[in-house]
Motif scaffolding. Structure first.
Motif, PDB file in Angstrom:
ATOM      1  N   VAL A   1       0.784  -1.307   0.069  1.00 33.29           N
ATOM      2  CA  VAL A   1       0.096   0.107   0.025  1.00 33.29           C
ATOM      3  C   VAL A   1       0.544   1.316  -0.299  1.00 33.29           C
ATOM      4  O   VAL A   1       0.519   2.481  -1.118  1.00 33.29           O
ATOM      5  N   ALA A   2       1.574   1.358   0.513  1.00 34.27           N
ATOM      6  CA  ALA A   2       2.860   2.791   0.494  1.00 34.27           C
ATOM      7  C   ALA A   2       3.480   2.475  -0.847  1.00 34.27           C
ATOM      8  O   ALA A   2       3.684   3.558  -1.030  1.00 34.27           O
ATOM      9  N   GLY A   3       4.124   1.169  -0.838  1.00 32.80           N
ATOM     10  CA  GLY A   3       5.047   1.455  -2.584  1.00 32.80           C
ATOM     11  C   GLY A   3       3.283   2.318  -3.404  1.00 32.80           C
ATOM     12  O   GLY A   3       3.488   3.656  -4.228  1.00 32.80           O
ATOM     13  N   LEU A   4       2.016   1.599  -3.405  1.00 31.24           N
ATOM     14  CA  LEU A   4       0.958   2.049  -3.863  1.00 31.24           C
ATOM     15  C   LEU A   4       0.941   3.725  -4.627  1.00 31.24           C
ATOM     16  O   LEU A   4       0.465   4.646  -4.767  1.00 31.24           O
ATOM     17  N   LEU A   5       0.484   4.157  -2.738  1.00 29.60           N
ATOM     18  CA  LEU A   5       0.177   5.610  -2.385  1.00 29.60           C
ATOM     19  C   LEU A   5       1.818   6.395  -2.837  1.00 29.60           C
ATOM     20  O   LEU A   5       1.610   7.280  -3.938  1.00 29.60           O
ATOM     21  N   MET A   6       2.541   5.930  -3.137  1.00 27.38           N
ATOM     22  CA  MET A   6       3.480   6.470  -4.014  1.00 27.38           C
ATOM     23  C   MET A   6       3.938   6.932  -5.319  1.00 27.38           C
ATOM     24  O   MET A   6       4.212   8.309  -5.929  1.00 27.38           O
ATOM     25  N   ALA A   7       3.238   5.329  -5.918  1.00 27.92           N
ATOM     26  CA  ALA A   7       3.481   5.616  -7.097  1.00 27.92           C
ATOM     27  C   ALA A   7       2.057   7.037  -7.579  1.00 27.92           C
ATOM     28  O   ALA A   7       2.890   7.255  -8.820  1.00 27.92           O
ATOM     29  N   LEU A   8       1.000   6.475  -6.459  1.00 36.20           N
ATOM     30  CA  LEU A   8      -0.262   7.822  -6.818  1.00 36.20           C
ATOM     31  C   LEU A   8       0.273   8.952  -6.936  1.00 36.20           C
ATOM     32  O   LEU A   8      -0.076   9.833  -7.691  1.00 36.20           O
ATOM     33  N   VAL A   9       1.434   9.235  -6.167  1.00 34.11           N
ATOM     34  CA  VAL A   9       1.699  10.651  -6.142  1.00 34.11           C
ATOM     35  C   VAL A   9       2.621  11.017  -7.019  1.00 34.11           C
ATOM     36  O   VAL A   9       2.677  12.770  -7.742  1.00 34.11           O
ATOM     37  N   LEU A  10       3.743  10.296  -7.251  1.00 29.99           N
ATOM     38  CA  LEU A  10       4.839  10.490  -8.265  1.00 29.99           C
ATOM     39  C   LEU A  10       4.067  10.940  -9.542  1.00 29.99           C
ATOM     40  O   LEU A  10       4.149  12.066 -10.418  1.00 29.99           O
ATOM     41  N   ILE A  11       3.047  10.176  -9.848  1.00 32.31           N
ATOM     42  CA  ILE A  11       2.427  10.584 -11.268  1.00 32.31           C
ATOM     43  C   ILE A  11       1.644  11.744 -11.067  1.00 32.31           C
ATOM     44  O   ILE A  11       0.792  12.131 -12.312  1.00 32.31           O
ATOM     45  N   ALA A  12       0.971  11.776  -9.711  1.00 32.91           N
ATOM     46  CA  ALA A  12       0.366  13.112 -10.225  1.00 32.91           C
ATOM     47  C   ALA A  12       0.924  14.545  -9.581  1.00 32.91           C
ATOM     48  O   ALA A  12       0.771  15.045 -10.257  1.00 32.91           O
ATOM     49  N   ALA A  13       2.061  14.246  -9.851  1.00 29.93           N
ATOM     50  CA  ALA A  13       3.086  15.820  -9.850  1.00 29.93           C
ATOM     51  C   ALA A  13       3.089  15.648 -10.967  1.00 29.93           C
ATOM     52  O   ALA A  13       4.290  16.827 -10.951  1.00 29.93           O
ATOM     53  N   GLN A  14       3.336  14.649 -11.971  1.00 30.05           N
ATOM     54  CA  GLN A  14       4.157  14.812 -13.255  1.00 30.05           C
ATOM     55  C   GLN A  14       2.414  15.918 -14.413  1.00 30.05           C
ATOM     56  O   GLN A  14       2.533  15.378 -15.272  1.00 30.05           O
TER      57      GLN A  14
ATOM     58  N   TYR B   1      -0.819  13.906 -14.940  1.00 24.83           N
ATOM     59  CA  TYR B   1      -1.186  12.972 -15.023  1.00 24.83           C
ATOM     60  C   TYR B   1      -2.698  12.478 -13.829  1.00 24.83           C
ATOM     61  O   TYR B   1      -2.380  11.937 -13.114  1.00 24.83           O
ATOM     62  N   GLU B   2      -3.597  11.793 -14.499  1.00 27.88           N
ATOM     63  CA  GLU B   2      -4.651  10.716 -13.961  1.00 27.88           C
ATOM     64  C   GLU B   2      -4.164  10.144 -13.559  1.00 27.88           C
ATOM     65  O   GLU B   2      -3.810   9.031 -14.115  1.00 27.88           O
ATOM     66  N   PRO B   3      -3.657  10.031 -11.806  1.00 27.76           N
ATOM     67  CA  PRO B   3      -2.794   8.858 -11.216  1.00 27.76           C
ATOM     68  C   PRO B   3      -3.402   7.428 -12.003  1.00 27.76           C
ATOM     69  O   PRO B   3      -2.504   6.500 -12.269  1.00 27.76           O
ATOM     70  N   PHE B   4      -5.024   7.358 -10.805  1.00 26.92           N
ATOM     71  CA  PHE B   4      -5.727   6.397 -11.111  1.00 26.92           C
ATOM     72  C   PHE B   4      -5.412   5.570 -13.002  1.00 26.92           C
ATOM     73  O   PHE B   4      -4.965   4.205 -13.030  1.00 26.92           O
ATOM     74  N   SER B   5      -5.581   5.966 -13.713  1.00 22.21           N
ATOM     75  CA  SER B   5      -5.822   5.473 -14.899  1.00 22.21           C
ATOM     76  C   SER B   5      -4.893   5.090 -15.700  1.00 22.21           C
ATOM     77  O   SER B   5      -4.585   4.172 -16.489  1.00 22.21           O
ATOM     78  N   THR B   6      -3.836   5.974 -15.452  1.00 20.19           N
ATOM     79  CA  THR B   6      -2.565   6.164 -15.512  1.00 20.19           C
ATOM     80  C   THR B   6      -1.769   4.617 -15.199  1.00 20.19           C
ATOM     81  O   THR B   6      -0.940   4.113 -15.503  1.00 20.19           O
ATOM     82  N   LEU B   7      -1.682   4.578 -13.928  1.00 23.64           N
ATOM     83  CA  LEU B   7      -1.280   2.783 -12.850  1.00 23.64           C
ATOM     84  C   LEU B   7      -2.213   1.999 -13.768  1.00 23.64           C
ATOM     85  O   LEU B   7      -1.573   1.277 -13.971  1.00 23.64           O
ATOM     86  N   ALA B   8      -3.444   2.445 -14.001  1.00 20.27           N
ATOM     87  CA  ALA B   8      -4.053   0.919 -14.525  1.00 20.27           C
ATOM     88  C   ALA B   8      -3.644   1.033 -16.226  1.00 20.27           C
ATOM     89  O   ALA B   8      -3.137  -0.135 -16.509  1.00 20.27           O
TER      90      ALA B   8
ATOM     91  N   GLY C   1       5.524   0.841 -18.991  1.00 30.34           N
ATOM     92  CA  GLY C   1       4.329   0.922 -20.009  1.00 30.34           C
ATOM     93  C   GLY C   1       3.642   2.398 -19.293  1.00 30.34           C
ATOM     94  O   GLY C   1       3.269   2.974 -19.885  1.00 30.34           O
ATOM     95  N   ILE C   2       3.795   2.194 -18.200  1.00 30.16           N
ATOM     96  CA  ILE C   2       3.835   3.823 -17.732  1.00 30.16           C
ATOM     97  C   ILE C   2       3.726   4.796 -18.704  1.00 30.16           C
ATOM     98  O   ILE C   2       3.893   5.907 -19.045  1.00 30.16           O
ATOM     99  N   GLU C   3       5.340   5.056 -18.992  1.00 32.78           N
ATOM    100  CA  GLU C   3       6.514   5.440 -19.596  1.00 32.78           C
ATOM    101  C   GLU C   3       5.211   5.830 -21.158  1.00 32.78           C
ATOM    102  O   GLU C   3       5.594   6.860 -21.652  1.00 32.78           O
ATOM    103  N   GLN C   4       5.617   4.913 -21.822  1.00 36.32           N
ATOM    104  CA  GLN C   4       4.703   4.999 -22.940  1.00 36.32           C
ATOM    105  C   GLN C   4       3.259   5.159 -23.133  1.00 36.32           C
ATOM    106  O   GLN C   4       3.187   6.254 -24.243  1.00 36.32           O
ATOM    107  N   VAL C   5       2.400   5.970 -22.159  1.00 36.32           N
ATOM    108  CA  VAL C   5       1.430   6.648 -22.121  1.00 36.32           C
ATOM    109  C   VAL C   5       1.370   8.159 -21.608  1.00 36.32           C
ATOM    110  O   VAL C   5       0.480   8.778 -21.362  1.00 36.32           O
ATOM    111  N   SER C   6       2.818   8.612 -20.690  1.00 38.07           N
ATOM    112  CA  SER C   6       3.016   9.416 -20.455  1.00 38.07           C
ATOM    113  C   SER C   6       4.224  10.062 -20.276  1.00 38.07           C
ATOM    114  O   SER C   6       5.834   9.379 -20.599  1.00 38.07           O
TER     115      SER C   6
END
Length: 384
Positions: free
Chosen positions: A50-63, A65-72, A338-343
Motif C-alpha cells: 500500500v505504501a508503494g502504491l501510494l507513492m506511485a500515485l503521488v509521483l504520477i499526479a506530480a507529473q 497525469y490522472e494517477p489511477f488511469s495511468t497506473l492502470a 508501460g506508464i512511460e509509453q502513455v505519459s
C-alpha cells in the motif's frame, strides 16, 4: 534437618483466586492462536505494498497525469494478457536465482554483497563455454554453461567466505570490493583479448545456438530457462528450510557460539553457504547469456546483483518471500515501462518506488511495535 516439600497436587486450590484477574490462566481459542501469526504475516506485506502504491500515485499526479488511469495502463502493460505476463516474467529469471542465492548466505550470517560481481563472472564463464565449446547436443551444452558459471561463482564466493572464516576478514568489505575487481576484469576480457572482432563494442563472441534456451512463447523472450529457475527455487527452499545442512547454516547465522557448542563446524558452514550462494549468483549470470543476450557484454548485468541484495533484505533472507518480492519487483519494472509509453513519467519511477518500499520494509517493525504498544496502553487504561 529434613525439609519436606508438599506435592503439587496438595497445593491450596484457592491460591489461584488470590491472583489479579488479568494474571489468571484462561483457556484460549485455538482458532485465534492459529489466526494471529497468519494475520501478522499478511498485514505487514500489505502495508508495504500500500505504501508503494501510494507513492506511485503521488509521483504520477506530480507529473500532471490522472494517477489511477495511468497506473492502470501500466499494470495492463505488465499483466494485461498472457504475452504481457510472459514478458514481465522473462526479465526477472536471473533475479529469482540470484536473490535466493543471497538469501542462503544471509541465513548463515554471511552478508554476500558481492552478488553483482559473481553474476558477471558467471555470465563470462557461460559465454566462453557457449562460444568456444561446441556445438553439441543442446541440453548438454546448456548444462555445461550453467555448470561452468556455478563453479566460477561458487569458487569466488567460497574464497571470500574462507577469508572471513579463517582470517576474520569482514565479508561485507571483501565482497563489496570484489564486485569492482571482477566487473573490471570481465570488462577487460570483453574489450581486449576476448572481444568479438566483428563488433566494435565490448562483447565476446556469440554463443552457439545449442547454448541458448528456446522460447516458450514467441516474441516475449520467455524461454525454457523458466523450468530451470523453478527447479532451483524449489531445491533452494528445501535446502534452506527442510534439510539438515540448512538447519546448521541457520544455527550458524543465529548463534555461532551455540552452533559450535552443538558440534557444528562454523567455518565449514560459512564457507559452504557462501559457495552455494555464489554458485546460484553465477547461474543467474549464465541465464543472462543463455536465455537472453547470447553473448557477454560489458554492462550485461548492471544492477541485478544489487537488486538481489535489496530483495534479500526486504524478504528477511527467506526464499519464499524473496520469490514473491522478485515477482512484485518485475511487475513494478514492467508497469513503469508501460506508464512511460502513455505519459512522460520516466521508467525510473520503479527505482524510486523500490527505494520507498525498502524504507517502508525497514520501518515496518518499528511502526507495528509502536502500534502494539499504543494498543496495550489503551487496553490498560480501559481496564482501569
Amino acid at each position: 534437618m529434613n525439609i519436606q516439600t508438599a506435592p503439587a497436587q496438595q497445593a491450596d486450590p484457592q491460591r489461584k483466586s488470590h491472583l489479579p484477574e488479568d494474571r489468571r490462566r484462561r483457556p484460549k481459542a485455538p482458532g485465534r492462536l492459529a489466526a494471529m501469526p497468519l494475520a501478522r504475516r499478511l498485514i505487514q506485506p500489505a502495508f508495504i505494498l500500500v505504501a508503494g502504491l501510494l507513492m506511485a500515485l503521488v509521483l504520477i499526479a506530480a507529473q500532471g497525469y490522472e494517477p489511477f488511469s495511468t497506473l492502470a495502463a501500466g499494470l495492463d502493460y505488465a499483466l494485461g494478457n498472457p504475452a504481457s505476463i510472459a514478458r514481465t516474467l522473462a526479465w526477472g529469471l536471473p533475479l529469482f536465482v540470484a536473490s535466493i542465492g543471497v538469501c542462503l548466505a544471509y541465513r548463515s550470517g554471511m552478508f554476500n554483497i558481492g552478488a553483482e560481481g559473481q553474476i558477471y563472472a558467471g555470465a563470462m564463464a557461460a559465454a566462453l563455454a557457449g562460444a568456444y565449446i561446441g556445438p553439441m547436443l543442446s541440453g548438454l551444452h546448456l548444462l555445461l554453461c550453467l555448470l561452468f558459471a556455478a563453479v566460477v561463482g561458487g569458487l569466488i564466493a567460497a574464497g571470500l567466505g574462507w577469508l572471513r572464516a579463517v582470517w576474520g576478514v569482514d565479508e561485507v568489505l571483501s565482497t563489496l570490493l570484489s564486485n569492482y575487481i571482477i566487473m573490471l576484469f570481465c570488462a577487460y576480457l570483453a574489450t581486449s583479448p576476448l572481444r568479438d572482432p566483428a563488433r566494435q563494442s565490448g562483447t565476446t563472441k556469440e554463443v552457439f545456438d545449442t547454448a541458448m534456451f528456446g522460447e516458450i512463447m514467441p516474441r516475449t523472450q520467455l524461454t525454457s530457462a523458466l523450468f530451470v529457475v523453478v527447479i532451483l527455487c524449489a531445491v533452494t527452499w528445501w535446502l534452506s528450510e527442510r534439510s539438515v545442512t540448512g538447519y546448521r547454516w541457520r544455527m550458524t547465522g543465529e548463534s555461532p557460539d551455540f552452533a559450535a557448542a552443538s558440534g557444528i563446524s562454523v567455518k565449514k558452514a560459512r564457507i559452504a553457504s557462501m559457495a552455494t550462494s555464489g554458485a546460484l549468483c553465477g547461474i543467474g549470470g549464465a541465464l543472462l547469456v543463455t536465455a537472453s543476450q547470447g553473448r557477454f557484454w560489458t554492462e550485461i548485468g548492471t544492477g541485478i546483483g544489487w537488486d538481489a541484495v535489496l530483495i534479500a533484505l526486504i524478504s528477511r533472507a527467506r526464499p519464499v518471500p524473496a520469490i514473491i518480492w522478485v515477482s512484485v519487483y518485475c511487475i513494478m519494472r514492467s508497469a513503469a515501462r508501460g506508464i512511460e509509453q502513455v505519459s512522460t513519467v520516466p521508467s525510473e519511477l520503479s527505482l524510486v518506488l523500490i527505494s520507498g518500499i525498502i524504507v517502508a520494509a525497514a520501518a515496518r517493525a518499528g511502526i507495528f511495535s509502536q502500534f502494539t504498544a499504543l494498543k496495550q496502553r489503551f487496553a490498560h487504561l480501559k481496564g482501569h
